[in-house]
Design a protein around this motif. Structure first.
Motif, PDB file in Angstrom:
ATOM      1  N   PRO A 216       0.851  -1.414  -0.026  1.00  0.00           N
ATOM      2  CA  PRO A 216      -0.024   0.013   0.051  1.00  0.00           C
ATOM      3  C   PRO A 216       0.675   1.308  -0.041  1.00  0.00           C
ATOM      4  CG  PRO A 216      -0.759  -1.482   1.627  1.00  0.00           C
ATOM      5  CD  PRO A 216       0.445  -1.934   1.107  1.00  0.00           C
ATOM      6  N   ILE A 217       2.096   1.190   0.755  1.00  0.00           N
ATOM      7  CA  ILE A 217       2.788   2.519   0.953  1.00  0.00           C
ATOM      8  C   ILE A 217       3.351   2.863  -0.804  1.00  0.00           C
ATOM      9  CG2 ILE A 217       5.186   3.579   1.540  1.00  0.00           C
ATOM     10  CD1 ILE A 217       4.494   2.298   4.172  1.00  0.00           C
ATOM     11  N   LEU A 218       3.832   1.738  -1.246  1.00  0.00           N
ATOM     12  CA  LEU A 218       4.435   1.927  -2.649  1.00  0.00           C
ATOM     13  C   LEU A 218       3.219   2.191  -3.550  1.00  0.00           C
ATOM     14  CD1 LEU A 218       6.729   1.569  -4.842  1.00  0.00           C
ATOM     15  CD2 LEU A 218       5.976  -0.881  -4.989  1.00  0.00           C
TER      16      LEU A 218
ATOM     17  N   VAL B 278      -4.410  -4.309   1.766  1.00  0.00           N
ATOM     18  CA  VAL B 278      -4.005  -3.567   0.715  1.00  0.00           C
ATOM     19  C   VAL B 278      -4.997  -2.450   0.177  1.00  0.00           C
ATOM     20  CG1 VAL B 278      -2.965  -3.556  -1.708  1.00  0.00           C
ATOM     21  CG2 VAL B 278      -1.956  -5.022  -0.090  1.00  0.00           C
ATOM     22  N   ILE B 279      -6.378  -3.320  -0.012  1.00  0.00           N
ATOM     23  CA  ILE B 279      -7.486  -2.499  -0.742  1.00  0.00           C
ATOM     24  C   ILE B 279      -7.940  -1.553   0.278  1.00  0.00           C
ATOM     25  CG2 ILE B 279      -9.809  -2.803  -0.954  1.00  0.00           C
ATOM     26  CD1 ILE B 279      -9.265  -5.296  -2.149  1.00  0.00           C
ATOM     27  N   PHE B 280      -7.879  -1.759   1.659  1.00  0.00           N
ATOM     28  CA  PHE B 280      -8.322  -0.886   2.654  1.00  0.00           C
ATOM     29  C   PHE B 280      -7.174   0.293   3.037  1.00  0.00           C
ATOM     30  CE2 PHE B 280     -11.519  -4.090   3.644  1.00  0.00           C
ATOM     31  CZ  PHE B 280     -12.823  -3.140   3.707  1.00  0.00           C
ATOM     32  N   GLY B 281      -5.963   0.047   2.770  1.00  0.00           N
ATOM     33  CA  GLY B 281      -4.955   0.788   3.121  1.00  0.00           C
ATOM     34  C   GLY B 281      -4.687   1.679   2.208  1.00  0.00           C
ATOM     35  N   MET B 282      -4.887   1.249   0.764  1.00  0.00           N
ATOM     36  CA  MET B 282      -4.375   2.486  -0.476  1.00  0.00           C
ATOM     37  C   MET B 282      -4.959   3.771  -0.344  1.00  0.00           C
ATOM     38  SD  MET B 282      -4.293   1.240  -4.322  1.00  0.00           S
ATOM     39  CE  MET B 282      -5.728   1.097  -4.461  1.00  0.00           C
ATOM     40  N   PRO B 283      -6.136   3.809  -0.100  1.00  0.00           N
ATOM     41  CA  PRO B 283      -6.853   5.238  -0.120  1.00  0.00           C
ATOM     42  C   PRO B 283      -6.177   6.072   0.828  1.00  0.00           C
ATOM     43  CG  PRO B 283      -8.451   3.575   0.009  1.00  0.00           C
ATOM     44  CD  PRO B 283      -7.471   3.033   0.167  1.00  0.00           C
ATOM     45  N   ILE B 284      -5.957   5.618   2.029  1.00  0.00           N
ATOM     46  CA  ILE B 284      -5.434   6.682   3.236  1.00  0.00           C
ATOM     47  C   ILE B 284      -3.834   6.662   2.846  1.00  0.00           C
ATOM     48  CG2 ILE B 284      -4.806   4.801   4.775  1.00  0.00           C
ATOM     49  CD1 ILE B 284      -5.938   8.328   5.505  1.00  0.00           C
ATOM     50  N   MET B 285      -3.360   6.130   2.281  1.00  0.00           N
ATOM     51  CA  MET B 285      -1.846   6.198   1.800  1.00  0.00           C
ATOM     52  C   MET B 285      -1.854   7.036   0.682  1.00  0.00           C
ATOM     53  SD  MET B 285       0.077   4.325   3.889  1.00  0.00           S
ATOM     54  CE  MET B 285      -1.058   4.590   4.975  1.00  0.00           C
TER      55      MET B 285
END
Length: 294
Positions: free
Chosen positions: A101-103, A163-170
């Protein structure tokens, strides 16, 4: 006759005109509030630590706030035997669920800030809306899709969910961080012949260490402390530490071992506590460097 008007000399005063009181009522109130808040959060931690080093006989016969008369590490050994599998499952889940997610968030934030593709504002709005959708709303559709695809209850399934739930906030964090970078820097790199990936890898990423630390702390603690997603998507073989901790504490057979339960709880919380103690100043520096700007 020439006369020179001179301003009267002001007496030199080394002391300031108004000296702040050292112990004003407002300052005493602030310190009292901070002390009460620290005590409120540290007292349960203190009870957990000292209880984890006591024997069950001492717990039954002594005060909950008393230090152990004869400290023992046997509860920690028993707790580790029960949750060690969950610990390594959590490591296997957290590492890819943090890096990916950070990448992706860094690439999305970089593209939305500098390249601005067609529909960038709409895409950013969709991602931003995804950051505020409750997890519980998305559980059933994700379970249905993963069950149909045959990956439900596996390690890739729980990693994909994080990854799905982390990508928006990242994406939000990196987009706001890159929005504070001068456009002239990007334009100079473009004039020098830099393309999308070259500018990202050689210019933007080296400048992104503060926000990467912020994103890593948020993602690691969020994934490591997660319970509901791990319970639903990880399956029995990949259950994270929080799920196994719940099974240890809520067992209904035999005597309830409070010292083992406290030790298991401390082992579960050790990683987030260590991250905050080690990287706390980097977290503050990253927030100040633009994590909440935009």
């Amino acid at each position: 006759m020439n006369t020179t008007l001179q301003a009267p000399a002001m007496p030199f005063d080394s002391a300031p005109a108004t000296r702040r009181k050292r112990f004003s009522p407002a300052r005493i109130g602030v310190y009292a509030f901070l002390f009460s808040a620290a005590l409120y959060f540290l007292l349960p931690l203190y009870v957990m630590i000292i209880t984890s080093f006591k024997s069950m006989d001492e717990i039954r016969n002594g005060s909950v706030f008393a230090l152990p008369l004869l400290a023992t590490i046997e509860p920690w050994q028993n707790a580790w035997r029960q949750v060690s599998g969950g610990f390594w499952n959590s490591v296997a889940i957290t590492v890819p669920s943090t890096i990916i997610p950070i990448l992706l968030g860094a690439i999305n934030g970089y593209a939305l800030s500098f390249w601005r593709p067609r529909g960038a504002n709409f895409l950013f709005g969709v991602l931003l809306a995804g950051a505020f959708i409750p997890v519980q709303v998305m559980i059933y559709p994700l379970v249905w899709m993963m069950a149909r695809s045959g990956v439900f209850g596996t390690l890739p399934a729980i990693v994909l969910v994080h990854v799905i739930f982390g990508m928006p906030i990242m994406t939000l964090l990196f987009r706001n961080y890159y929005a504070s970078v001068p456009q002239e820097l990007f334009q100079a790199a473009r004039i020098d012949g830099g393309g999308f990936w070259r500018i990202f890898g050689q210019v933007m990423l080296p400048m992104s260490l503060p926000i990467i630390v912020v994103a890593a702390i948020m993602q690691v603690t969020g994934v490591w402390n997660d319970y509901i997603l791990g319970l639903v998507f990880a399956g029995r073989d990949n259950a994270p530490m929080t799920v196994q901790l719940n099974n240890v504490i809520n067992t209904t057979t035999g005597t309830r071992l409070y010292n083992v339960n406290m030790a298991a709880t401390m082992l579960t919380a050790a990683v987030p506590l260590a991250i905050y103690f080690i990287s706390g100043r980097w977290f503050v520096r990253g927030i100040a460097a633009g994590a909440v700007k935009g």
